[in-house]
Design a protein around this motif. Structure first.
Motif, PDB file in Angstrom:
ATOM      1  N   LYS A 136      14.577  21.930 -19.455  1.00 31.48           N
ATOM      2  CA  LYS A 136      14.884  22.268 -20.233  1.00 31.48           C
ATOM      3  C   LYS A 136      13.952  20.335 -21.150  1.00 31.48           C
ATOM      4  O   LYS A 136      13.680  20.777 -22.229  1.00 31.48           O
ATOM      5  CB  LYS A 136      16.248  21.684 -20.814  1.00 31.48           C
ATOM      6  N   THR A 137      13.703  20.165 -20.049  1.00 30.29           N
ATOM      7  CA  THR A 137      12.121  18.490 -20.637  1.00 30.29           C
ATOM      8  C   THR A 137      11.141  18.549 -19.794  1.00 30.29           C
ATOM      9  O   THR A 137      10.513  18.372 -19.799  1.00 30.29           O
ATOM     10  CB  THR A 137      12.791  17.501 -19.799  1.00 30.29           C
ATOM     11  N   ALA A 138      10.793  20.417 -19.570  1.00 27.66           N
ATOM     12  CA  ALA A 138       9.669  20.016 -18.817  1.00 27.66           C
ATOM     13  C   ALA A 138       8.592  20.238 -20.094  1.00 27.66           C
ATOM     14  O   ALA A 138       8.816  20.450 -21.268  1.00 27.66           O
ATOM     15  CB  ALA A 138       8.704  21.914 -18.621  1.00 27.66           C
ATOM     16  N   SER A 139       7.263  19.318 -19.555  1.00 26.69           N
ATOM     17  CA  SER A 139       6.649  19.792 -20.720  1.00 26.69           C
ATOM     18  C   SER A 139       5.431  20.486 -21.235  1.00 26.69           C
ATOM     19  O   SER A 139       4.578  19.991 -22.703  1.00 26.69           O
ATOM     20  CB  SER A 139       5.414  18.038 -19.912  1.00 26.69           C
ATOM     21  N   ASP A 140       4.912  21.399 -20.244  1.00 29.04           N
ATOM     22  CA  ASP A 140       4.312  22.351 -20.017  1.00 29.04           C
ATOM     23  C   ASP A 140       4.472  23.816 -20.018  1.00 29.04           C
ATOM     24  O   ASP A 140       5.957  23.676 -19.093  1.00 29.04           O
ATOM     25  CB  ASP A 140       2.640  21.978 -20.640  1.00 29.04           C
ATOM     26  N   GLN A 141       3.691  25.032 -20.008  1.00 29.70           N
ATOM     27  CA  GLN A 141       4.167  25.987 -19.665  1.00 29.70           C
ATOM     28  C   GLN A 141       4.258  26.013 -17.599  1.00 29.70           C
ATOM     29  O   GLN A 141       4.920  26.397 -17.480  1.00 29.70           O
ATOM     30  CB  GLN A 141       2.986  27.333 -19.992  1.00 29.70           C
ATOM     31  N   GLU A 142       3.061  25.765 -17.177  1.00 33.65           N
ATOM     32  CA  GLU A 142       3.445  25.462 -15.729  1.00 33.65           C
ATOM     33  C   GLU A 142       4.523  24.827 -15.464  1.00 33.65           C
ATOM     34  O   GLU A 142       5.300  25.542 -14.604  1.00 33.65           O
ATOM     35  CB  GLU A 142       1.808  25.243 -15.352  1.00 33.65           C
ATOM     36  N   ALA A 143       5.395  23.866 -16.030  1.00 32.94           N
ATOM     37  CA  ALA A 143       6.571  23.019 -15.068  1.00 32.94           C
ATOM     38  C   ALA A 143       7.264  23.759 -15.468  1.00 32.94           C
ATOM     39  O   ALA A 143       8.358  24.061 -14.558  1.00 32.94           O
ATOM     40  CB  ALA A 143       6.031  21.378 -16.006  1.00 32.94           C
ATOM     41  N   SER A 144       7.431  24.201 -17.076  1.00 34.86           N
ATOM     42  CA  SER A 144       8.565  25.656 -17.052  1.00 34.86           C
ATOM     43  C   SER A 144       8.403  26.117 -16.136  1.00 34.86           C
ATOM     44  O   SER A 144       9.781  26.999 -16.047  1.00 34.86           O
ATOM     45  CB  SER A 144       8.371  25.351 -18.985  1.00 34.86           C
ATOM     46  N   THR A 145       7.335  27.132 -15.671  1.00 35.18           N
ATOM     47  CA  THR A 145       7.767  28.188 -15.267  1.00 35.18           C
ATOM     48  C   THR A 145       8.420  27.451 -13.909  1.00 35.18           C
ATOM     49  O   THR A 145       9.447  28.152 -13.104  1.00 35.18           O
ATOM     50  CB  THR A 145       6.151  28.320 -14.826  1.00 35.18           C
ATOM     51  N   ASP A 146       8.042  26.563 -12.909  1.00 30.68           N
ATOM     52  CA  ASP A 146       8.488  26.033 -11.465  1.00 30.68           C
ATOM     53  C   ASP A 146       9.435  25.573 -11.750  1.00 30.68           C
ATOM     54  O   ASP A 146      10.597  26.286 -10.932  1.00 30.68           O
ATOM     55  CB  ASP A 146       7.496  24.980 -11.261  1.00 30.68           C
ATOM     56  N   GLU A 147       9.990  25.117 -13.238  1.00 33.84           N
ATOM     57  CA  GLU A 147      11.418  24.740 -13.263  1.00 33.84           C
ATOM     58  C   GLU A 147      12.952  25.497 -13.414  1.00 33.84           C
ATOM     59  O   GLU A 147      13.852  25.765 -12.937  1.00 33.84           O
ATOM     60  CB  GLU A 147      11.780  23.666 -14.436  1.00 33.84           C
ATOM     61  N   PHE A 148      12.057  27.040 -14.203  1.00 35.16           N
ATOM     62  CA  PHE A 148      12.396  27.538 -14.567  1.00 35.16           C
ATOM     63  C   PHE A 148      12.692  28.988 -12.026  1.00 35.16           C
ATOM     64  O   PHE A 148      13.855  28.748 -12.792  1.00 35.16           O
ATOM     65  CB  PHE A 148      11.860  28.899 -15.047  1.00 35.16           C
ATOM     66  N   GLY A 149      11.508  28.628 -12.414  1.00 33.03           N
ATOM     67  CA  GLY A 149      11.682  29.374 -11.079  1.00 33.03           C
ATOM     68  C   GLY A 149      12.877  29.006  -9.946  1.00 33.03           C
ATOM     69  O   GLY A 149      13.993  29.324  -8.890  1.00 33.03           O
ATOM     70  N   ASP A 150      12.833  27.151 -10.195  1.00 32.46           N
ATOM     71  CA  ASP A 150      13.977  26.794  -9.147  1.00 32.46           C
ATOM     72  C   ASP A 150      15.522  26.415  -9.547  1.00 32.46           C
ATOM     73  O   ASP A 150      16.526  26.181  -8.938  1.00 32.46           O
ATOM     74  CB  ASP A 150      14.261  24.981  -9.472  1.00 32.46           C
ATOM     75  N   LEU A 151      15.526  26.999 -10.863  1.00 41.46           N
ATOM     76  CA  LEU A 151      16.793  27.326 -11.122  1.00 41.46           C
ATOM     77  C   LEU A 151      16.933  28.154 -10.874  1.00 41.46           C
ATOM     78  O   LEU A 151      18.982  28.295 -11.256  1.00 41.46           O
ATOM     79  CB  LEU A 151      16.799  26.921 -13.189  1.00 41.46           C
ATOM     80  N   LEU A 152      16.240  29.271 -11.127  1.00 43.52           N
ATOM     81  CA  LEU A 152      16.896  31.018 -10.898  1.00 43.52           C
ATOM     82  C   LEU A 152      17.543  30.200  -9.191  1.00 43.52           C
ATOM     83  O   LEU A 152      18.602  31.425  -9.029  1.00 43.52           O
ATOM     84  CB  LEU A 152      16.191  31.631 -10.781  1.00 43.52           C
ATOM     85  N   PHE A 153      16.489  29.994  -8.602  1.00 44.49           N
ATOM     86  CA  PHE A 153      16.980  29.244  -7.123  1.00 44.49           C
ATOM     87  C   PHE A 153      18.304  29.247  -6.985  1.00 44.49           C
ATOM     88  O   PHE A 153      19.443  29.113  -6.078  1.00 44.49           O
ATOM     89  CB  PHE A 153      15.848  28.450  -6.265  1.00 44.49           C
ATOM     90  N   SER A 154      18.078  28.286  -7.817  1.00 43.78           N
ATOM     91  CA  SER A 154      19.746  26.693  -7.484  1.00 43.78           C
ATOM     92  C   SER A 154      21.200  28.362  -8.112  1.00 43.78           C
ATOM     93  O   SER A 154      22.175  27.666  -7.541  1.00 43.78           O
ATOM     94  CB  SER A 154      19.758  26.247  -7.955  1.00 43.78           C
ATOM     95  N   LEU A 155      20.957  28.791  -8.820  1.00 40.98           N
ATOM     96  CA  LEU A 155      22.012  30.016  -9.324  1.00 40.98           C
ATOM     97  C   LEU A 155      21.869  30.724  -8.590  1.00 40.98           C
ATOM     98  O   LEU A 155      23.336  30.874  -8.280  1.00 40.98           O
ATOM     99  CB  LEU A 155      21.656  30.444 -10.308  1.00 40.98           C
ATOM    100  N   ILE A 156      21.381  31.281  -8.077  1.00 43.57           N
ATOM    101  CA  ILE A 156      21.717  31.942  -7.195  1.00 43.57           C
ATOM    102  C   ILE A 156      22.109  31.408  -5.643  1.00 43.57           C
ATOM    103  O   ILE A 156      23.051  32.234  -5.225  1.00 43.57           O
ATOM    104  CB  ILE A 156      19.560  32.573  -6.111  1.00 43.57           C
ATOM    105  N   ASN A 157      21.816  30.268  -5.365  1.00 35.56           N
ATOM    106  CA  ASN A 157      22.389  29.423  -4.748  1.00 35.56           C
ATOM    107  C   ASN A 157      23.713  29.068  -4.538  1.00 35.56           C
ATOM    108  O   ASN A 157      24.982  29.366  -3.600  1.00 35.56           O
ATOM    109  CB  ASN A 157      21.700  28.092  -3.779  1.00 35.56           C
ATOM    110  N   TYR A 158      24.916  28.917  -5.727  1.00 29.60           N
ATOM    111  CA  TYR A 158      25.767  29.025  -7.054  1.00 29.60           C
ATOM    112  C   TYR A 158      26.157  29.972  -5.493  1.00 29.60           C
ATOM    113  O   TYR A 158      27.577  30.368  -5.579  1.00 29.60           O
ATOM    114  CB  TYR A 158      26.034  28.471  -7.501  1.00 29.60           C
ATOM    115  N   SER A 159      25.970  31.345  -7.071  1.00 33.96           N
ATOM    116  CA  SER A 159      26.090  32.681  -6.545  1.00 33.96           C
ATOM    117  C   SER A 159      27.320  32.858  -4.875  1.00 33.96           C
ATOM    118  O   SER A 159      27.415  33.297  -4.451  1.00 33.96           O
ATOM    119  CB  SER A 159      25.236  33.483  -6.732  1.00 33.96           C
ATOM    120  N   ARG A 160      26.206  32.632  -3.634  1.00 31.03           N
ATOM    121  CA  ARG A 160      26.398  32.458  -2.025  1.00 31.03           C
ATOM    122  C   ARG A 160      27.954  31.348  -2.002  1.00 31.03           C
ATOM    123  O   ARG A 160      28.899  32.559  -1.453  1.00 31.03           O
ATOM    124  CB  ARG A 160      25.919  32.047  -1.950  1.00 31.03           C
TER     125      ARG A 160
END
Length: 262
Positions: free
Chosen positions: A184-208
């Motif tokens: 939510k606080t990412a500064s630009d598109q590239e950072a948002s893309t990276d952080e969105f990937g991290d968010l998805l990865f952590s959600l998948i981790n939680y699902s386990r």
């Protein structure tokens, strides 16, 4: 180790398997299309068949599951026939190899290792795989061509197999919240893309940690959306209207109706 119970249908199963191998040999020698195929030309068809099986499983359509399993069995026989033509391997080699692997990786059944639950079995499996593939990294066995979500699940499972994992699900949820804030606080598109990937990865981790298969959960949602959207389209058409000429607010009325009827 207790012996497996006698299978009264074993003879019929072996005869059916022999029939498949015989038909495969006949097709390879006599059918113009089958004679032309290579492992490379079959690859995309096998992937398609695998997805079709996955869809049938999600829909719990046993008749379709039976059909798709047959298609995949045919593909396996096809690859083995091609392998035998180049003297690389045949069906016996393939089956004996997987049998040997199953025995080797189940020492709690075929040996004297204790494994009282599923968690212990999985951990033993990964440890044995690492010994078999000495010199390779823990994550080397994750296919590069896997869909991203499935790949994330396999990466996390393999890391867990060597003890690299969270202790409690609450810790994982805290990580999800942390990644959400960073996105939510990412500064630009590239950072948002990276952080969105991290968010998805952590959600998948939680699902386990809560015993949810992330891939299956998302596919259920995809199917639900398609089902409801299709129903909404029908309602709109029956009302003599067109979606492209309606406002979002108007469409939302029909969407809510579709949800109640789903």
């Amino acid at each position: 180790m207790s012996l497996a119970k006698p299978d009264p249908n074993r003879k019929a199963k072996l005869e059916a398997f022999d029939r498949l191998l015989t038909i495969m040999d006949e097709l390879r020698e006599n059918c113009p299309w089958d004679k032309k195929q290579t492992m490379e030309s079959l690859r995309h068809l096998t992937i398609e068949e695998t997805y079709e099986l996955g869809e049938a499983i999600l829909e719990q359509d046993m008749e379709e599951i039976k059909k798709e399993l047959g298609d995949l069995m045919l593909h396996m026989a096809f690859y083995c026939r091609i392998g035998s033509e180049t003297n690389d391997f045949d069906m016996a080699d393939v089956l004996n190899q997987v049998c040997d692997k199953l025995i080797r990786r189940h020492p709690h059944v075929y040996g004297d290792v204790d494994a009282s639950d599923e968690k212990a079995v999985k951990e033993n499996w990964e440890k044995i795989k690492l010994k078999e593939k000495a010199g390779t990294t823990v994550l080397a066995g994750v296919p590069k061509s896997l869909p991203a979500m499935v790949k994330a699940m396999r990466i996390q499972e393999k890391a867990k197999g060597v003890g690299f994992d969270w202790d409690e699900k609450e810790q994982v949820w805290e990580k999800v919240q942390e990644e959400l804030h960073e996105f939510k606080t990412a500064s630009d598109q590239e950072a948002s893309t990276d952080e969105f990937g991290d968010l998805l990865f952590s959600l998948i981790n939680y699902s386990r940690f809560i015993d949810i298969n992330a891939e299956e959960a998302l596919e259920r949602t995809n199917s639900k959306f398609i089902r409801r959207f299709t129903l909404m389209e029908k309602m709109v058409k029956d009302a003599g209207k067109e979606l492209t000429k309606m406002s979002l607010q108007e469409m939302d009325v029909y969407w809510n109706k579709a949800k109640t009827q789903d």
